[in-house]
Design a protein around this motif. Sequence first.
Motif, mmCIF file in Angstrom:
data_model
loop_
_atom_site.group_PDB
_atom_site.id
_atom_site.type_symbol
_atom_site.label_atom_id
_atom_site.label_comp_id
_atom_site.label_asym_id
_atom_site.label_seq_id
_atom_site.Cartn_x
_atom_site.Cartn_y
_atom_site.Cartn_z
ATOM 1 N N TRP A 162 -35.637 33.740 4.984
ATOM 2 C CA TRP A 162 -36.334 32.755 5.805
ATOM 3 C C TRP A 162 -36.036 32.952 7.283
ATOM 4 C CZ3 TRP A 162 -36.559 27.015 3.818
ATOM 5 C CH2 TRP A 162 -37.420 26.937 2.702
ATOM 6 N N GLY A 163 -36.997 32.514 8.116
ATOM 7 C CA GLY A 163 -36.801 32.376 9.542
ATOM 8 C C GLY A 163 -36.795 30.901 9.905
ATOM 9 N N VAL A 164 -36.690 30.624 11.196
ATOM 10 C CA VAL A 164 -36.657 29.224 11.633
ATOM 11 C C VAL A 164 -37.931 28.497 11.224
ATOM 12 C CG1 VAL A 164 -36.433 27.693 13.625
ATOM 13 C CG2 VAL A 164 -35.163 29.840 13.579
ATOM 14 N N GLY A 165 -39.081 29.176 11.310
ATOM 15 C CA GLY A 165 -40.339 28.545 10.949
ATOM 16 C C GLY A 165 -40.390 28.102 9.502
ATOM 17 N N ASP A 166 -39.753 28.850 8.609
ATOM 18 C CA ASP A 166 -39.716 28.465 7.198
ATOM 19 C C ASP A 166 -38.897 27.191 7.017
ATOM 20 O OD1 ASP A 166 -41.088 30.849 5.961
ATOM 21 O OD2 ASP A 166 -39.438 31.866 6.988
ATOM 22 N N TYR A 167 -37.766 27.111 7.715
ATOM 23 C CA TYR A 167 -36.959 25.890 7.642
ATOM 24 C C TYR A 167 -37.708 24.703 8.241
ATOM 25 C CZ TYR A 167 -32.724 28.114 5.877
ATOM 26 O OH TYR A 167 -31.804 28.759 5.085
ATOM 27 N N ALA A 168 -38.452 24.941 9.319
ATOM 28 C CA ALA A 168 -39.249 23.862 9.912
ATOM 29 C C ALA A 168 -40.298 23.376 8.926
ATOM 30 C CB ALA A 168 -39.911 24.349 11.203
ATOM 31 N N GLY A 169 -40.939 24.299 8.216
ATOM 32 C CA GLY A 169 -41.916 23.911 7.210
ATOM 33 C C GLY A 169 -41.288 23.095 6.098
ATOM 34 N N PHE A 170 -40.071 23.442 5.725
ATOM 35 C CA PHE A 170 -39.352 22.679 4.709
ATOM 36 C C PHE A 170 -39.104 21.241 5.179
ATOM 37 C CE2 PHE A 170 -35.269 21.028 3.291
ATOM 38 C CZ PHE A 170 -35.420 21.035 1.915
ATOM 39 N N VAL A 171 -38.695 21.105 6.436
ATOM 40 C CA VAL A 171 -38.436 19.761 6.974
ATOM 41 C C VAL A 171 -39.728 18.935 6.993
ATOM 42 C CG1 VAL A 171 -37.726 18.464 9.025
ATOM 43 C CG2 VAL A 171 -36.433 20.486 8.299
ATOM 44 N N LEU A 172 -40.831 19.553 7.360
ATOM 45 C CA LEU A 172 -42.116 18.842 7.333
ATOM 46 C C LEU A 172 -42.452 18.390 5.924
ATOM 47 C CD1 LEU A 172 -44.229 21.094 9.727
ATOM 48 C CD2 LEU A 172 -43.365 18.790 10.213
ATOM 49 N N ALA A 173 -42.147 19.213 4.933
ATOM 50 C CA ALA A 173 -42.384 18.826 3.540
ATOM 51 C C ALA A 173 -41.550 17.606 3.178
ATOM 52 C CB ALA A 173 -42.058 19.998 2.606
ATOM 53 N N HIS B 127 -27.989 19.786 15.299
ATOM 54 C CA HIS B 127 -26.783 20.447 15.804
ATOM 55 C C HIS B 127 -26.893 21.944 15.565
ATOM 56 C CE1 HIS B 127 -22.506 21.953 15.146
ATOM 57 N NE2 HIS B 127 -22.552 21.635 16.426
ATOM 58 N N SER B 128 -26.702 22.748 16.605
ATOM 59 C CA SER B 128 -26.630 24.196 16.512
ATOM 60 C C SER B 128 -27.860 24.763 15.803
ATOM 61 C CB SER B 128 -25.327 24.592 15.811
ATOM 62 O OG SER B 128 -25.034 25.955 16.008
ATOM 63 N N PHE B 129 -27.730 25.316 14.591
ATOM 64 C CA PHE B 129 -28.873 25.828 13.836
ATOM 65 C C PHE B 129 -29.911 24.735 13.611
ATOM 66 C CE2 PHE B 129 -30.405 26.502 9.315
ATOM 67 C CZ PHE B 129 -31.443 27.357 9.661
ATOM 68 N N GLY B 130 -29.458 23.519 13.345
ATOM 69 C CA GLY B 130 -30.396 22.400 13.208
ATOM 70 C C GLY B 130 -31.165 22.149 14.485
ATOM 71 N N GLY B 131 -30.558 22.510 15.618
ATOM 72 C CA GLY B 131 -31.256 22.412 16.892
ATOM 73 C C GLY B 131 -32.387 23.419 17.000
ATOM 74 N N ARG B 132 -32.193 24.607 16.448
ATOM 75 C CA ARG B 132 -33.283 25.596 16.416
ATOM 76 C C ARG B 132 -34.507 25.014 15.697
ATOM 77 N NH1 ARG B 132 -31.729 31.086 17.263
ATOM 78 N NH2 ARG B 132 -29.477 31.416 17.273
ATOM 79 N N ILE B 133 -34.246 24.462 14.532
ATOM 80 C CA ILE B 133 -35.335 23.892 13.735
ATOM 81 C C ILE B 133 -35.994 22.748 14.494
ATOM 82 C CG2 ILE B 133 -35.929 22.811 11.537
ATOM 83 C CD1 ILE B 133 -33.346 24.133 10.405
ATOM 84 N N SER B 134 -35.172 21.916 15.108
ATOM 85 C CA SER B 134 -35.695 20.769 15.860
ATOM 86 C C SER B 134 -36.583 21.212 17.013
ATOM 87 C CB SER B 134 -34.528 19.916 16.385
ATOM 88 O OG SER B 134 -33.745 19.408 15.326
ATOM 89 N N LEU B 135 -36.176 22.258 17.724
ATOM 90 C CA LEU B 135 -36.978 22.777 18.834
ATOM 91 C C LEU B 135 -38.374 23.175 18.361
ATOM 92 C CD1 LEU B 135 -34.582 25.061 20.908
ATOM 93 C CD2 LEU B 135 -35.836 23.070 21.755
ATOM 94 N N MET B 136 -38.436 23.908 17.266
ATOM 95 C CA MET B 136 -39.726 24.372 16.763
ATOM 96 C C MET B 136 -40.580 23.197 16.300
ATOM 97 S SD MET B 136 -40.445 27.523 14.118
ATOM 98 C CE MET B 136 -39.741 28.727 15.255
ATOM 99 N N LEU B 137 -39.966 22.254 15.622
ATOM 100 C CA LEU B 137 -40.702 21.075 15.165
ATOM 101 C C LEU B 137 -41.241 20.269 16.341
ATOM 102 C CD1 LEU B 137 -38.305 19.883 12.320
ATOM 103 C CD2 LEU B 137 -40.648 20.696 12.001
ATOM 104 N N ALA B 138 -40.391 20.055 17.339
ATOM 105 C CA ALA B 138 -40.791 19.233 18.485
ATOM 106 C C ALA B 138 -41.878 19.894 19.307
ATOM 107 C CB ALA B 138 -39.577 18.936 19.356
ATOM 108 N N ALA B 139 -41.888 21.224 19.349
ATOM 109 C CA ALA B 139 -42.904 21.938 20.119
ATOM 110 C C ALA B 139 -44.230 21.994 19.383
ATOM 111 C CB ALA B 139 -42.424 23.357 20.430
ATOM 112 N N ASP B 140 -44.178 22.249 18.077
ATOM 113 C CA ASP B 140 -45.409 22.479 17.316
ATOM 114 C C ASP B 140 -45.961 21.230 16.626
ATOM 115 O OD1 ASP B 140 -45.426 25.116 18.018
ATOM 116 O OD2 ASP B 140 -44.642 25.865 16.115
ATOM 117 N N HIS B 141 -45.123 20.200 16.463
ATOM 118 C CA HIS B 141 -45.551 19.004 15.726
ATOM 119 C C HIS B 141 -45.070 17.745 16.438
ATOM 120 C CE1 HIS B 141 -46.683 21.610 12.317
ATOM 121 N NE2 HIS B 141 -45.569 22.266 12.591
#
Length: 261
Positions: A72-83, A98-112
């Motif tokens: 998985w990449g960050v986008g896959d984890y972001a998709g999981f969170v959306l699910a 936090h840290s890696f969770g911040g990566r996911i949060s950044l992508m979610l906040a930008a795209d959704h």
Amino acid sequence: MSVAPVRLDEIAGMTTGVCVVGEGRPVLALHGWGGSIQSFWPVAERLAPRGYQVHLLDLPGFGQSELPPATWGVGDYAGFVLAYLDAAQLGRTALIGHSFGGRISLMLAADHSARFSRMVLAAGAGLRTPPNLKQVMRSGFSRTVRKGLSALHMNGLRDRLRESYNQRYASEDFLNAGPLRDTFIRVIEEDLTAYAERVPLPTLLIWGDQDQETPLWQGRRFEQIMPDAGLVVFAGAGHFAYLERLNETIHIVDHFLGGGE
């Protein structure tokens, strides 16, 4: 210290550790690499009585959740969170990462962004640290030697040298990644600067000035490039500053998320 009550749900086809505590404004907290629900439980159990419903997840591959089905990449984890947000039927939700969770949060906040209200990044990762000349030369030499050994069909020696190199120079997260090693490499190679630059949400950045994993310059950089961000620095604190200064963190986050309203 209490332990979070974790239940197992099926999210996006995977068994997932979930914890929900409190009633009120929804907040979703995403732990760092190698963490779990327990990483944010001290925050959740203190925020909940202030009028929040805090949702915690064991991200796939961590805690009590299943491994992701592929690299998985960050986008896959972001998709999981959306699910998860869909399954929990959550409206606009505040994000804490936090840290890696911040990566996911950044992508979610930008795209959704329409699905979220505000965001807190605690030592959020996502910016690439340029390697210094010594690191570039060392890495290049190692790759050249391994390539030569492969050409000579000396694969056993090549693999031993690679492992020796990793043991000496690789990060602890990489060494402990186990079956998630390929996912770890893919994740850390993603530069999320472009996502940070288009996050429209009000964002609180929490950093320790002694953080060696995501150094303070990264927090300052996020503050510069994000459209609506402010940085709080805890002197003497490290990568887990939000836990090291838990009482201050709760007060600041509660105020930021609107607890005073």
